[in-house]
Write an enzyme that holds these catalytic residues in place. Structure first.
Site, PDB file in Angstrom:
ATOM      1  N   TYR A  38      25.009  -8.744  -4.111  1.00 37.12           N
ATOM      2  CA  TYR A  38      26.439  -8.423  -4.149  1.00 37.12           C
ATOM      3  C   TYR A  38      26.629  -6.957  -4.550  1.00 37.12           C
ATOM      4  CZ  TYR A  38      31.357  -8.840  -5.631  1.00 37.12           C
ATOM      5  OH  TYR A  38      32.711  -8.693  -5.790  1.00 37.12           O
TER       6      TYR A  38
ATOM      7  N   GLN B 169      40.664 -15.658  -2.493  1.00 38.52           N
ATOM      8  CA  GLN B 169      41.321 -15.578  -3.806  1.00 38.52           C
ATOM      9  C   GLN B 169      42.304 -14.411  -3.869  1.00 38.52           C
ATOM     10  OE1 GLN B 169      39.190 -14.068  -7.129  1.00 38.52           O
ATOM     11  NE2 GLN B 169      40.446 -15.102  -8.656  1.00 38.52           N
TER      12      GLN B 169
ATOM     13  N   GLY C 251      40.420 -11.606   5.672  1.00 35.72           N
ATOM     14  CA  GLY C 251      40.094 -12.485   4.537  1.00 35.72           C
ATOM     15  C   GLY C 251      41.358 -12.895   3.795  1.00 35.72           C
TER      16      GLY C 251
ATOM     17  N   LYS D  70      28.044  -3.603  -2.591  1.00 41.89           N
ATOM     18  CA  LYS D  70      29.236  -2.906  -3.092  1.00 41.89           C
ATOM     19  C   LYS D  70      28.980  -1.406  -3.240  1.00 41.89           C
ATOM     20  CE  LYS D  70      32.237  -6.146  -3.025  1.00 41.89           C
ATOM     21  NZ  LYS D  70      33.305  -6.066  -2.032  1.00 41.89           N
TER      22      LYS D  70
HETATM   23  N1  SER Z   1      34.410 -11.408  -9.693  1.00 36.25           N
HETATM   24  C1  SER Z   1      33.254 -10.957  -8.993  1.00 36.25           C
HETATM   25  C2  SER Z   1      32.102 -11.858  -9.193  1.00 36.25           C
HETATM   26  O1  SER Z   1      32.000 -12.410 -10.276  1.00 36.25           O
HETATM   27  C3  SER Z   1      32.871  -9.575  -9.411  1.00 36.25           C
HETATM   28  O2  SER Z   1      33.585  -8.644  -8.732  1.00 36.25           O
HETATM   29  O3  SER Z   1      31.284 -11.978  -8.352  1.00 36.25           O
END
Ligand code: SER
Length: 317
Positions: free
Chosen positions: A143, A12, A8, A147
């Site tokens: 998400y 960012q 990756g 995690k």
């Molecule tokens: N920056 C990420 C998001 O907003 C959180 O880890 O998804």
């Protein structure tokens, strides 16, 4: 000398981390892994080797690990929180099946593995203020679910197989080189772009919503330092709370007005991102990272704001 693969490398974090690792460990020893459609360009392409590495393709990863004698993998392949809500099965595939590929390869080929966790690993039952290192997580976003599972699987591979997995829970990351994509904390990056362009900023996060944030140079420092930390001192591994600052939209707006007095902001709250933000901590307690590997950020809101604006002005003027 380490041989590092960044999975990756055009995202960012990856695009900046690849360059930092090349400076630290030698240009030829850091491979930029990318997927077709997100090819590296500029310095990432020119300053060292790059290879197609799809986190979902175990054979491809193994070939690159063998070819370059990789011993350390930074796994930065992920869909951020708001994007993951729109494509939950794709997020699961990249974040979980991809992670399992990397964990298995790390076990077989004796690699150390860094896969970041996030403030997104917490949920509505988590204590909001001074969120402890070890506490209730139970996130409600896909998400966050991936995690937490990342943290647990990474610890599992360490305890069961001795794989050197280590990680941090990143807060919202702010940088001027590459925009994040589809995160809940992205507003804290986009606001600077609007300010420097002289535009009004339409804030998708409600006033009074505090979240942990960090300037990218501190995030890169953390990623390097945790992997260099003395293992004998590590009580925790996956993953350490780290933070640099906590603010709500009105406070970042005020900080920008110190530099650009006529900057304007209004609110148009996005319900998807707001629901995610409401389930995340106001501010994490990162004392374990400070004790176990001397974590200490350099930037606060005013110093980050000055640096962001200075760099973005160079880009736009
Ligand atoms: N920056 C990420 C998001 O907003 C959180 O880890 O998804």
């Amino acid at each position: 000398m380490k041989n590092i693969l960044v999975v990756g490398s055009t995202g960012q974090i990856g695009s900046e981390l690849t360059l930092k690792l090349r400076k630290l460990y030698h240009l030829d020893h850091v491979v930029a892994g990318y997927v077709p459609g997100a090819e590296p360009h500029g310095l990432v392409l020119e300053s060292g080797p790059s290879e197609i590495v799809d986190v979902c393709n175990a054979r491809q990863i193994a070939q690159v690990v063998d070819h370059y004698r990789i011993d350390t993998i930074y796994n930065l392949a992920a869909l951020l929180s708001a994007t993951a809500e729109r494509a939950p099965l794709r997020a699961w595939d990249i974040q979980m099946n991809g992670l399992l590929n990397l964990l298995e390869i790390s076990r077989e080929k004796h690699c150390a593995l860094f896969t970041p966790s996030s403030i997104g690993s917490f949920g509505p039952q988590t204590p909001r203020d001074d969120t402890p290192q070890d506490t209730i997580q139970r996130p409600t976003s896909m998400y966050g679910i991936t995690k937490v599972a990342t943290e647990l699987l990474s610890d599992y591979y360490f305890h069961k197989y001795g794989v050197d997995t280590r990680s941090v829970r990143f807060p919202g990351l702010i940088s001027y080189t590459k925009l994040p994509g589809g995160g809940t904390t992205d507003y804290a990056v986009e606001i600077y772009y609007s300010a420097v362009r002289g535009e009004e900023f339409v804030c998708p996060i409600a006033a009074g919503t505090y979240m942990d944030m960090m300037y990218m140079p501190d995030a890169l420092k953390a990623a390097v330092e945790i992997m260099e930390a003395d293992p004998a001192r590590l009580v925790h591994r996956n993953a350490f709370n780290i933070t640099a600052m906590s603010f709500e939209p009105g406070q970042i707006c005020e900080a920008i007005r110190q530099e650009i007095p006529d900057f304007r902001m209004r609110y148009e709250v996005d319900p998807v991102r707001q629901a995610i933000a409401d389930s995340w901590p106001n501010r994490m307690d990162d004392s374990c990272a400070r004790q176990e590997w001397d974590w200490k950020p350099e930037y606060d809101l005013p110093t980050m704001t000055q640096d962001m604006i200075q760099h973005l002005r160079q880009t736009f003027e």
